[in-house]
Design an enzyme around this catalytic site. Structure first.
Site, PDB file in Angstrom:
ATOM      1  CD  GLU A 160      -5.479   1.885  -2.884  1.00 15.72           C
ATOM      2  OE1 GLU A 160      -6.707   1.606  -2.223  1.00 15.72           O
ATOM      3  OE2 GLU A 160      -4.245   1.668  -2.091  1.00 15.72           O
ATOM      4  CG  HIS A 219      -1.949   1.016   1.037  1.00 12.09           C
ATOM      5  ND1 HIS A 219      -1.823   2.135   1.240  1.00 12.09           N
ATOM      6  CD2 HIS A 219      -3.043   0.621   0.474  1.00 12.09           C
ATOM      7  CE1 HIS A 219      -3.164   2.556   1.210  1.00 12.09           C
ATOM      8  NE2 HIS A 219      -4.205   1.730   0.742  1.00 12.09           N
TER       9      HIS A 219
END
Ligand code: 13P
Length: 247
Positions: free
Chosen positions: A160, A90
């Site tokens: 993302e 992430h």
């Protein structure tokens, strides 16, 4: 698949209310494609609550080994506790904890070794986006993260864009769709058995913009941060997904 990333949020009482509300808002068949990744300390609570359902409970991160690594947990520990999937790479881990492709690749190997599905998160910064370097950035993140010593049978990628996370700004859905097609091509050529990954979109997804994304063929779901903390909004997103993907 619709995955909630609760990040460093939640407490026992709030989580319980969230679970009760969420469970009452959806019919059982909708649970088949829902994943929730609470913090490590709440994993067991959520896993116990949803034990009799198909909701998958995952983790937000693991370290590549156990033992003398203060503050971390290993994939082996996660697996023993019933973890079915785990986010890896992430952008918050890359930025705050300086995680690079080499470490991310080892984490993916460690997850696979322990039968946990990795969800590899990739994304470009605002500067890279503005400079037209998005595709180059994503390609290098994919190539360096795919373990060389493993033949993958499946992979889930979460695209993302860093500038879309928590900002309320999102790229156009058609642009995301075309990036997802690119990601699928790159993974297909970079893996020994040419797998085509599922690609989720993440970055300011909510129940107002979700239908724009799920209308696109190559957007296979979403990784939802802020909006997943509200059980009503998260259930709405799951229902929109179910309606538009006709599943
Ligand atoms: P937001 O949905 O809050 O933008 O967060 C996205 C994210 O980082 C999910 O992993």
């Amino acid at each position: 698949m619709i995955v909630a990333n609760w990040k460093a949020n939640g407490d026992i009482k709030k989580n319980y209310l969230w679970c009760e509300t969420f469970q009452n808002l959806l019919d059982k068949s909708s649970f088949n494609y829902v994943g929730i990744s609470p913090s490590h300390i709440h994993f067991h609570q959520l896993n116990t609550f949803f034990k009799e359902t198909n909701v998958m409970i995952g983790m937000q991160d693991i370290y590549i080994e156990g033992g003398a690594i203060t503050g971390s947990i290993s994939a082996e520990m996660a697996s023993a506790d019933g973890c079915s999937f785990c986010l890896v790479g992430h952008s918050e881990r890359r930025e705050i904890f300086n995680e690079d492709g080499n470490l991310i690749s080892k984490k993916i190997s460690s997850l696979l070794k322990n039968n946990i599905k990795p969800i590899l998160c990739i994304g470009e910064s605002f500067e890279e986006h503005k400079a037209g370097n998005t595709r180059d950035k994503l390609k290098s993140q994919i190539i360096e993260s795919i373990p060389k010593s493993y033949v993958l049978n499946e992979l889930i990628i979460a695209y993302e864009p860093i500038w879309a996370i928590g900002s309320g700004k999102t790229p156009e859905a058609e642009e995301v769709n075309s990036i997802h097609e690119f990601i699928k091509d790159v993974v297909q050529s970079a893996t020994a058995n040419n797998i085509v990954p599922k690609v989720l979109y993440g970055g300011s997804v909510n129940d107002i913009n979700a239908s724009d994304f799920f209308d696109e063929d190559s957007i296979d779901g979403a990784l939802v941060g802020g909006a997943s903390l509200d059980a009503n909004i998260f259930a709405n997103i799951v229902n929109i997904y179910k309606r538009l993907k006709k599943i």
